[in-house]
Scaffold this active site. Structure first.
Site: not given
Length: 554
Positions: A77, A118-120, A195, A444, A470
């Site tokens: 991202d 991670c995000d997705k 992160c 985002e 985010s």
């Protein structure tokens, strides 16, 4: 070949092709385990996953199975948000889910291990797992080391990824030097891993652990630790137990376990993006979770912990305090304890073994940080179908705010205004046509939100958008405004200078004009001519749902 007389002749073709991959007949006769890996060389959260995969495969072989690895995509991202095509990020969730579903079903695997970060990527794998409904276990990739600086004005300060974005605003406001900005840029991301902040990546990893889909401590362990290596090998062994006991994923992912996980995430101030992912997951198993449900859950769940950037604690400190299991133990009176985990035990049986010893980072339920969870769902004439805010990250002075609108038709226009010092204290920044259909892709707005905080405007300027932020965004940043501007929601007719009211206490988001004026504006509104999207985004725009229901493909 006499030992192979008993083999099913119907599978001759499949066996022949697998032999071409180097598998022996003995390999093919064992449980075939898909090792679904999002490893790549372009994402710090994933670059080490090939090493973890080798350990998982070793565990699978030791337990009597045959691991077979394949990959799926995994964009970062943060990198995408720095470029021109950040609207591609959320739609990758569906690509990930579809790529895994099609491969696993085509090969008829006996079980699978999801190696992800991670995000997705974690959400995409969750969606795929319920579609396949075979024995499944997750191994999330662990977290990046925090960086504590030892020189100059940064001495003694600990930085994680979210601090980099805020440092851009600090530099713009003259609060740090060019040399300090370069030091932060060059040294903060000092290891592989997700992160080290409570963004979407770690929120979803914690959700996976809370649902019993990964081993204890998996969500918050360091990416390069011996503990992570041990977890990886043990994960490979556990999947064989799941196959032997026929514990398929839909025995673990249920409406009850989804609600449990949402409560846990609300209690530690998790990402607003989890609403999109958990609503989509609920839809996949026949539920109808929507963002208003999160508003009700948040009212009933206390906030027991907060992490960077909403506090000074990082995820490594959360891990040292006991992580997800300790938080769940403290929250257990509000959870359904009948749900199952990858050991085949109930949540009650699992939590009976947990003895919390830490208090400061993870508060007791009798003495929470606040009586409500981290997210609030707003209503009102500007968001008649709801909007989302991470209330645990909003400064107390901004829980009620009135200000005059400055309207931007895209994220780029907002960034330009920020860099040209065109934003003033008290402003309400309205960014529209960034929703699931309008973007398309619901990108985002984390970088402008963080720059705003870094410039010292996080306690005086609000942002409102039909896009998203985010998970680690802090400040009065309201997203997921529904209906989105592309669908003719009220956000589409806000004008520069309109007075906007934000009232978190009463869950209100209003444009302070008369009902008659609002109706008249909506009557004459026409959708602006949008760029004709080709390829995947063109299809996505046509079939994506409202953010209210998780932006799933309908």
């Amino acid at each position: 070949m006499s030992e192979n007389k008993g083999l099913d002749a119907v599978l001759t073709y499949k066996r022949a092709l697998l032999r071409g991959c180097g598998y022996s007949y003995q390999d093919i006769e064992r449980p075939l385990i898909a090792i679904v890996n999002s490893w790549n060389e372009i994402n710090p959260g994933h670059i080490h996953l090939n090493k973890l995969s080798n350990l998982v495969k070793s565990g699978v072989r030791e337990a009597g199975g045959t691991p077979m690895e394949f990959n799926t995509i995994a964009v970062c991202d943060g990198i995408a948000n720095s470029g021109k095509y950040s609207n591609m990020v959320l739609p990758t969730r569906e690509i990930i889910a579809a790529s895994i579903e099609t491969t696993v079903k085509s090969y008829n695997f006996d079980g699978m291990v999801m190696i992800c970060s991670c995000d997705k990527i974690i959400p995409g794998m969750l969606l795929a797992s319920v579609r396949c409904d075979i024995p499944t276990i997750f191994l999330t990739g662990g977290i990046m080391k925090p960086k504590t600086f030892g020189v100059g004005s940064l001495k003694g300060k600990t930085y994680v990824t979210s601090d980099i974005k805020e440092a851009i605003g600090q530099f713009k406001a003259g609060k740090i030097t060019k040399e300090e900005l370069h030091l932060i840029e060059s040294e903060t991301c000092c290891s592989p891993g997700a992160c080290n902040m409570m963004g979407t990546a770690n929120t979803m990893a914690c959700i996976v652990e809370a649902m019993g889909l990964s081993l204890p401590n998996c969500a918050t362990t360091s990416a390069l630790s011996k503990e992570q290596e041990d977890l990886s090998k043990e994960t490979g062994k556990i999947i064989i137990n799941l196959v032997e006991k026929n514990i398929t994923v839909l025995k673990l992912i249920t409406h009850k376990s989804i609600y449990n996980a949402c409560k846990v995430a609300l209690s530690f101030g998790g990402s607003t993006n989890m609403i999109l992912h958990m609503c989509a997951l609920s839809h996949e198993i026949g539920g109808n979770l929507n963002h208003f449900d999160f508003g009700e859950l948040s009212k009933s769940v206390p906030l027991l912990a907060k992490f960077k950037p909403s506090s000074e604690y990082n995820l490594s400190e959360f891990h040292e305090a006991g992580g997800v299991k300790v938080l769940m133990k403290k929250l257990s009176s509000l959870l359904d304890l009948t749900t199952l985990n990858v050991f085949g035990e109930t949540l009650e049986q699992y939590l009976d073994k947990i003895q919390p010893t830490e208090y400061h980072i993870i508060r007791d339920i009798s003495d929470p940080i606040s009586q409500e969870g981290g997210i609030a769902i707003l209503n009102g004439n500007l968001a008649p179908e709801g909007a989302v805010v991470k209330q645990s990250a909003v400064h107390i002075d901004m829980r009620y705010h009135k200000g005059f609108a400055k309207v931007f038709e895209s994220e780029e226009a907002l960034k330009k205004a920020l860099m040209n010092n065109a934003i003033n204290k008290g402003d309400v920044l309205v960014i529209r046509y960034e929703g699931p259909k309008g973007g398309p892709g619901m990108r985002e707005l984390s970088i402008p939100a963080a720059i705003l905080v870094g410039m010292g405007l996080g306690d005086s300027v609000a942002m409102i958008t039909d896009g998203r932020y985010s998970g680690a965004t802090r400040g009065p940043c309201i997203g997921h405004v529904c209906p989105e501007a592309y669908e003719g929601g009220p956000i589409s007719v806000v004008k520069d200078g309109d007075e906007i009211e934000i009232d978190l206490e009463n869950r209100q988001l209003n444009i302070l004009i008369s009902e008659e004026e609002l109706r008249e504006r909506l009557k004459i509104w026409r959708r602006p001519e949008m760029r004709a999207e080709r390829g995947y985004l063109g299809v996505y725009r046509k079939i994506v749902s409202s953010a209210k229901y998780g932006a799933y493909l309908n």
